[in-house]
Scaffold this active site. Structure first.
Site, mmCIF file in Angstrom:
data_model
loop_
_atom_site.group_PDB
_atom_site.id
_atom_site.type_symbol
_atom_site.label_atom_id
_atom_site.label_comp_id
_atom_site.label_asym_id
_atom_site.label_seq_id
_atom_site.Cartn_x
_atom_site.Cartn_y
_atom_site.Cartn_z
ATOM 1 N N SER A 40 0.837 -1.191 0.000
ATOM 2 C CA SER A 40 0.000 0.000 0.000
ATOM 3 C C SER A 40 0.876 1.246 0.000
ATOM 4 C CB SER A 40 -0.886 0.007 1.251
ATOM 5 O OG SER A 40 -0.078 0.280 2.378
ATOM 6 N N LYS A 41 0.194 2.369 -0.223
ATOM 7 C CA LYS A 41 0.885 3.651 -0.228
ATOM 8 C C LYS A 41 1.596 3.882 1.119
ATOM 9 C CE LYS A 41 -0.174 8.453 -0.904
ATOM 10 N NZ LYS A 41 -1.173 9.397 -0.483
ATOM 11 N N ARG A 42 0.937 3.440 2.174
ATOM 12 C CA ARG A 42 1.508 3.603 3.521
ATOM 13 C C ARG A 42 2.864 2.911 3.662
ATOM 14 N NH1 ARG A 42 -2.064 2.949 7.743
ATOM 15 N NH2 ARG A 42 -0.247 2.406 8.997
#
Ligand code: GLU
Length: 505
Positions: free
Chosen positions: A262-264
């Protein structure tokens, strides 16, 4: 003759493309191009609420940067356009209606409040509300009302959606190129909405209609769409159309732990998640990655060549790629490996190309034009690039070729700068002054013979000399550095160190 292979990449313009999207585009591209087929870009923008300005252009720019040109798409008609679903809006209603007429779909008038109520009521009992065979006759739809009542509702302009009528007690056998045969019991499926009350189709209907009209032969997409396959297969059957071949690509997993990338993860671990920058998020391009490195590492996320080969040009990928070697299980993303690829591709670049790419950094550092000349920068790059992963590393690795040291590494000074060092350095200046052609080889020969003649040790001269030329105990072969910066600069640096460090010991 087998029909021409036609594949499509069908992103929704709801924001920037994740690199997983690029991987999907890449696998489509490779599959089609290997067989002389067409690669089509279709923009799936039926969900107006999620539309993000600029996202379509971002998708197009990303594909271009990665070297994945599409044969047909927005602005490039190949006879199957338009390629934006919002511009095909007029097409879909007739297909939804056709399914109602065939008894494969039905009108549903349930308000969202009512559906919310059912959902909450089920939740309270620890159950999940599914709109399907076991409750559809109790809900507000054309199946549960008389033809007259239905006509009345349609005439009075009530809001409705069109839902797919999932058959009861049937077994579906779905074929996927990567996962084989998948068996599904229709009783677990819900009656998905095909057509919304705002007059737009849902993803499912538009996707099937367009794949059919655009004569798509292979649907290659992420695993997250596998749960939709049962509906999609049933829609093809309901229309009486041949379904394309399906291949669902494995998820790209987090570098550590469970779940998909994910972007995280990128934010936490400091690597880009998007091909190009988007608002505050850095992209691979802006982080200094070469597109060929990105393509190479993406190709190996979920596919393997069956050999030990890790380096693939696009040409080699086109030869080697096959869906048979795409794995079922998730592919772990490894940020270190992406850097390894970039370092590899950087080493493959011509020194003159690297020098050109390094140019703007030198301008930014206010390096004077005479030191930014092509040949000089090229020679510098050839000496230091070995340790560079990104073009931006070149500055850190080579700044002393452009700027004399303004300070000296403390620890090295303590260790290398002895009482007699200034005197020896002073003598060395005279030795250097007598060298006519100040090439690396000549300097090396002269300095070494002076050391030998004076009966000195290398350790007495070479480390302090490096310290005053570079400012620290680092860098390539010292005589190469001196040969390149030249006689004047070398002697100036030695003299300035003598006056700065003096008799320090
Ligand atoms: N619009 C879908 C997406 O955003 C396309 C899925 C598919 O390829 O069918 O990924």
């Amino acid at each position: 003759m087998a029909p021409k292979i036609r594949v499509r990449f069908a992103p929704s313009p709801t924001g920037p493309l994740h690199i997983g999207g690029i991987r999907t585009a890449l696998f489509n591209y490779l599959y089609a191009k290997k067989q002389g087929g067409d690669f089509i870009l279709r923009i799936e923008d039926t969900d107006q609420n999620r539309y993000v300005e600029g996202a379509e252009q971002y998708i197009i720019d990303s594909l271009e940067w990665c070297g994945l040109p599409f044969d047909e798409g927005p602005g490039k008609d190949g006879g199957f356009g338009p390629y934006r679903q919002s511009e095909r809006k007029h097409l879909y209603r007739q297909y939804a209606t056709e399914l109602v007429e065939k008894g494969k779909a039905y009108y549903a008038f349930d308000t969202s409040d009512k559906l919310d109520f059912h959902r909450k009521e089920h939740e309270a009992k620890g159950k999940t509300f599914i709109y399907n065979w076991h409750n559809r006759l109790k809900l507000d739809n054309s199946l549960s009302m008389s033809p007259e009542a239905l006509q009345e509702r349609l005439d009075d302009g009530s809001d409705y959606v069109i839902r797919f009528l999932t058959p009861q007690d049937e077994k579906l056998f779905l074929k996927d190129r990567i996962r084989g045969l998948i068996e599904i019991d229709t009783n677990i499926l819900d009656d998905k909405v095909l057509f919304k009350s705002d007059g737009m189709p849902t993803y499912h209907l538009a996707n099937i209609v367009d794949d059919h009209l655009m004569q798509i032969t292979h649907v290659i997409r992420g695993e997250e769409w596998l749960p939709s396959l049962a509906l999609h297969q049933q829609l093809y059957d309901a229309f009486g159309w041949n379904a394309p071949n399906f291949a669902h690509l494995p998820l790209i997993m987090k570098p550590v732990g469970k779940g998909k990338l994910s972007k995280r993860d990128g934010e936490k671990m400091g690597f880009p998640i998007f091909p190009l920058s988007w608002n505050d998020s850095n992209g691979y391009r802006e982080a200094g990655y070469f597109p060929e490195a990105v393509i190479n590492f993406l190709a190996l996320l979920g596919w393997n060549p069956g050999t030990e080969q890790e380096i693939f040009s696009m040409e080699e990928l086109l030869n080697a790629f096959s869906l048979d070697r795409v794995n079922k299980s998730g592919a772990r993303f490894d940020p270190d490996k992406t850097k390894w690829y970039n370092q590899y591709y950087l080493q493959q670049k011509d020194d003159s190309d690297l020098a050109r790419m390094f140019g703007p950094i030198l301008v930014d550092k206010a390096i004077l034009p005479n030191l930014r000349k092509g040949e000089y920068v090229k020679s510098v790059v050839s000496l230091v690039k070995e340790r560079a992963t990104f073009v931006s590393d070149l500055w850190e690795l080579s700044s002393y070729f452009f700027l004399a040291p303004s300070s000296y590494d403390d620890k090295a000074v303590r260790k290398q700068w002895k009482e007699d060092t200034p005197m020896l350095m002073d003598q060395l200046v005279s030795v250097l002054a007598s060298i006519g052609n100040f090439s690396s080889e000549n300097v090396e020969t002269e300095v070494k013979s002076w050391i030998a003649d004076r009966g000195l040790s290398f350790g007495k001269i070479m480390p302090p000399l490096r310290l005053v030329i570079v400012g620290a105990m680092k860098g390539p072969h010292l005589f190469d550095i001196m040969g390149l910066i030249g006689k004047e600069e070398s002697t100036a640096r030695i003299n300035s160190a003598i006056s700065t460090l003096g008799a320090h010991s």
